[in-house]
Design a protein around this motif. Structure first.
Motif, short mmCIF file in Angstrom:
data_model
loop_
_atom_site.label_atom_id
_atom_site.label_comp_id
_atom_site.label_asym_id
_atom_site.label_seq_id
_atom_site.Cartn_x
_atom_site.Cartn_y
_atom_site.Cartn_z
N ILE A 41 0.88 -1.30 0.15
CA ILE A 41 0.03 -0.05 0.06
C ILE A 41 0.79 1.28 -0.19
O ILE A 41 1.73 1.48 0.98
CB ILE A 41 -0.97 0.02 1.28
N LEU A 42 0.81 1.95 -0.91
CA LEU A 42 1.62 3.35 -0.99
C LEU A 42 0.69 4.45 -0.53
O LEU A 42 -0.35 4.90 -1.09
CB LEU A 42 2.05 3.75 -2.45
N LEU A 43 0.87 5.11 0.76
CA LEU A 43 0.05 5.86 1.30
C LEU A 43 0.75 7.29 1.30
O LEU A 43 2.06 7.59 1.89
CB LEU A 43 -0.18 5.51 2.76
N TYR A 73 4.62 6.56 2.40
CA TYR A 73 4.78 5.28 3.14
C TYR A 73 4.30 4.10 2.26
O TYR A 73 3.44 4.10 1.83
CB TYR A 73 4.02 5.29 4.30
N LEU A 74 5.46 3.22 2.07
CA LEU A 74 4.99 1.64 1.45
C LEU A 74 4.82 0.90 2.55
O LEU A 74 5.69 0.46 3.26
CB LEU A 74 6.16 1.32 0.48
N ILE A 75 3.57 0.22 2.39
CA ILE A 75 3.15 -0.69 3.68
C ILE A 75 3.14 -1.87 3.19
O ILE A 75 2.42 -1.93 2.14
CB ILE A 75 1.98 -0.03 4.14
N ASP A 76 3.61 -2.87 3.68
CA ASP A 76 3.48 -4.32 3.52
C ASP A 76 2.14 -4.85 3.88
O ASP A 76 1.57 -4.60 4.97
CB ASP A 76 4.46 -5.06 4.29
N THR A 77 1.38 -5.27 2.86
CA THR A 77 -0.26 -5.68 3.42
C THR A 77 -0.10 -7.00 4.55
O THR A 77 -1.07 -7.17 4.80
CB THR A 77 -0.85 -6.26 2.08
#
Length: 216
Positions: free
Chosen positions: A125-127, A164-168
């Motif tokens: 997820i790129l927030l 933020y690149l968030i790992d799912t």
């Protein structure tokens, strides 16, 4: 008639004569060096950093911020810029815009949010959070013509983005970028394009996304 055309031409030259300065600082927490091939984009406007996208963080800061009516036009344009840059030819990345997953102006619970993300098969997820936006006034200039004069105020929009690149799976940020864009003599779409290009370059450099060139 000539005077009117001259004024319009001069104002256009003054408006677009500025140049932009952008800088991006990153923190790479992707210790496993995993390439992310499916990314959901989320655009919010909050005044908060976070260490995990858990239910508390989601409900307090994210819920209702990525699909609300406020700043809709801005959000849609930024997501399109992100999609165009992150999934450009040669990049092994599939981008899913949040506007394609969640209905506008509806309440999305944390469990429904996770279910929709899981349904896409995305692993990241790129927030993108626009923490602040402001304009600076550089100078005022008066242009004199034969029968009239025109005064222009030279202003420059600026924006500060936190991404933020968030790992799912872990729901923790594996990559972070702070991007400052200054001195763009144009609208928010130009600011968004500067940001999207910067994120693409940095994600590729930090090996969070992969290109065909890197596979050779």
């Amino acid at each position: 008639m000539k005077t009117s055309l001259s004024i319009c031409l001069m104002l256009s030259i003054l408006l677009f004569s500025g140049c932009a300065v952008s800088s991006t600082n990153t923190a790479n927490l992707n210790k496993s060096q995993k390439y992310y091939v499916g990314i959901v984009t989320l655009v919010v406007n909050i005044d908060q950093d976070f260490s995990k996208l858990d239910s508390v963080t989601y409900n307090k800061y994210v819920r209702g911020k990525f699909n609300n009516l406020e700043n809709l036009k801005y959000r849609k344009q930024l997501e399109k810029s992100l999609e165009r840059n992150l999934s450009q030819q040669g990049t092994q990345t599939r981008v899913i815009k949040s506007e394609d997953l969640f209905e506008l102006n509806t309440d999305v619970s944390y469990s429904d949010f996770l279910d929709q993300i899981e349904y896409t098969g995305a692993d990241g997820i790129l927030l993108v959070n626009q923490r602040s936006y402001w304009t600076t006034v550089n100078s005022a200039q008066t242009v004199n013509f034969e029968y009239t004069s025109a005064t222009t105020i030279d202003t420059e929009p600026n924006a500060d983005f936190h991404s933020y690149l968030i790992d799912t799976k872990s729901l923790q940020p594996v990559w972070y970028a702070n991007t400052l864009v200054q001195g763009v003599s144009a609208g928010y779409d130009t600011l968004n394009n500067y940001l999207a290009r910067a994120l693409y370059r940095k994600l590729r450099k930090d090996k969070c996304i992969i290109t065909e060139y890197a596979l050779r």
